[in-house]
Design an enzyme around this catalytic site. Sequence first.
Site, PDB file in Angstrom:
ATOM      1  N   GLU A  93      -1.591 -14.051   8.252  1.00  0.00           N
ATOM      2  CA  GLU A  93      -2.464 -15.287   7.001  1.00  0.00           C
ATOM      3  C   GLU A  93      -2.590 -16.500   7.235  1.00  0.00           C
ATOM      4  O   GLU A  93      -1.307 -17.115   7.736  1.00  0.00           O
ATOM      5  CB  GLU A  93      -2.138 -14.465   5.826  1.00  0.00           C
ATOM      6  CG  GLU A  93      -1.951 -12.738   5.444  1.00  0.00           C
ATOM      7  CD  GLU A  93      -3.314 -12.366   5.405  1.00  0.00           C
ATOM      8  OE1 GLU A  93      -4.497 -13.463   4.922  1.00  0.00           O
ATOM      9  OE2 GLU A  93      -3.649 -10.945   5.090  1.00  0.00           O
TER      10      GLU A  93
ATOM     11  N   LYS B 170       5.825  -2.068  -0.325  1.00  0.00           N
ATOM     12  CA  LYS B 170       5.729  -0.556   0.126  1.00  0.00           C
ATOM     13  C   LYS B 170       6.544   0.122   0.191  1.00  0.00           C
ATOM     14  O   LYS B 170       6.665   0.915  -0.205  1.00  0.00           O
ATOM     15  CB  LYS B 170       4.899  -1.131   1.993  1.00  0.00           C
ATOM     16  CG  LYS B 170       3.471  -1.696   2.248  1.00  0.00           C
ATOM     17  CD  LYS B 170       3.642  -2.161   3.600  1.00  0.00           C
ATOM     18  CE  LYS B 170       2.303  -3.184   3.839  1.00  0.00           C
ATOM     19  NZ  LYS B 170       2.278  -3.953   4.708  1.00  0.00           N
TER      20      LYS B 170
ATOM     21  N   GLU C  60      -3.323   5.974  -0.619  1.00  0.00           N
ATOM     22  CA  GLU C  60      -3.103   5.910   0.754  1.00  0.00           C
ATOM     23  C   GLU C  60      -3.036   4.596   1.663  1.00  0.00           C
ATOM     24  O   GLU C  60      -1.576   4.646   2.211  1.00  0.00           O
ATOM     25  CB  GLU C  60      -3.641   6.945   1.436  1.00  0.00           C
ATOM     26  CG  GLU C  60      -2.871   7.865   2.665  1.00  0.00           C
ATOM     27  CD  GLU C  60      -1.780   7.749   2.595  1.00  0.00           C
ATOM     28  OE1 GLU C  60      -1.440   8.958   1.438  1.00  0.00           O
ATOM     29  OE2 GLU C  60      -0.349   7.538   3.189  1.00  0.00           O
TER      30      GLU C  60
HETATM   31  N1  HSE Z   1       0.382  -8.274   6.590  1.00  0.00           N
HETATM   32  C1  HSE Z   1       0.282  -6.832   6.429  1.00  0.00           C
HETATM   33  C2  HSE Z   1       1.258  -6.124   7.734  1.00  0.00           C
HETATM   34  C3  HSE Z   1      -1.370  -6.050   6.322  1.00  0.00           C
HETATM   35  O1  HSE Z   1       1.286  -7.194   8.772  1.00  0.00           O
HETATM   36  O2  HSE Z   1       1.488  -5.137   8.230  1.00  0.00           O
HETATM   37  C4  HSE Z   1      -1.197  -4.506   5.866  1.00  0.00           C
HETATM   38  O3  HSE Z   1      -0.425  -4.258   4.592  1.00  0.00           O
END
Ligand code: HSE
Length: 344
Positions: free
Chosen positions: A184, A199, A123
């Site tokens: 990041e 996703k 999840e």
């Molecule tokens: N880098 C991802 C985002 C982190 O900004 O949604 C969460 O999956």
Amino acid sequence: MTRAPLRVAVLGAGTVGREVVRELLASRFAELQLVGVAVRDIGKAQADGIPEALLTDAPAHLVAGDSDVIVELMGGEEPARTLIGAALGAGKPVVTANKLVLARHGAELERVARERDSPLRFEASVMGGTPVLRLLAEDLAGTRLTALRGIVNGTTNHILTEMAASGMSYADALDAAQAAGYAEADPAADVEGGDAADKLVILARMAFGAWLDRAAVPRAEPGRAAGITGVTAEDLRAAAAGGEAIRLIASTERAPDGAIVAAVLPSKVPLESAFGRTLGVRNRLEIEADPLGTVAVEGPGAGGAATANAVLSDLVAIARGKGSTWGALPPASTADQRAPWDAE
Ligand code: HSE
């Protein structure tokens, strides 16, 4: 009769792992007992408050050792994929937030999980702590899902929101997001749309019953830059003048011929629409279901504490005898897949 607590081994103590470990150490869950934490840097983990007796730098030992469930929060493709596969193959349930591994190896891991009857729960891999996969796999299983559209990457939504609000360039907004901890050091997976594509593959598995080919999910229209990397301050100004915002939208739908259409594209949406009003690192998914109509879920899509919440819910589900995140859905099938601009 009281059951013995489930012995939990956690692989990785980064932003999410640290929060999961903190909650398990606080003993909020009588049915869960933390028995080990694998980290790269034992000194740093101790400084973060994880007792030395729980720490190891050998994750494979935790997978093979005396644990009942593995929580994989290392991120990255390897060794995470091998460790998840080894745990499932040995009959151990796995909880993971690893969208990258699931999007590329989901079909194989699902096959092993089903063969060995080892629950695989994930999840936390989509929209962080905001529940959406169970919703698709279980609560909406009685309707016919026809399409999904979502803002599923917080970093890019934050950058687009800041660019629109301040008029700053993409490069300056990215620098500011990195300085504020919203992006990041290597932002490529977020800004080029790869994280959103990962996703989308997981969402499509839940909604349409097939694991898509992640490499075939377009992240730009032909000839354009990937993700939000080609969006300029001028694009946003022009969109706003026409009452629109630009959002990185991940979308998938089942076409009349049965093929699954999927893409992650910077898209114009009305400023006054729900997507237009989804600001900063928030995520939003709109689900089209027949005959239900539109169902929408919105919430925090990232962050250690919020994402740890989804991991802990999956652990409790396993302790209570629940199966995999796909619930009672049939095994994944294969499907034809195409970009929105490819003809039927
Ligand atoms: N880098 C991802 C985002 C982190 O900004 O949604 C969460 O999956």
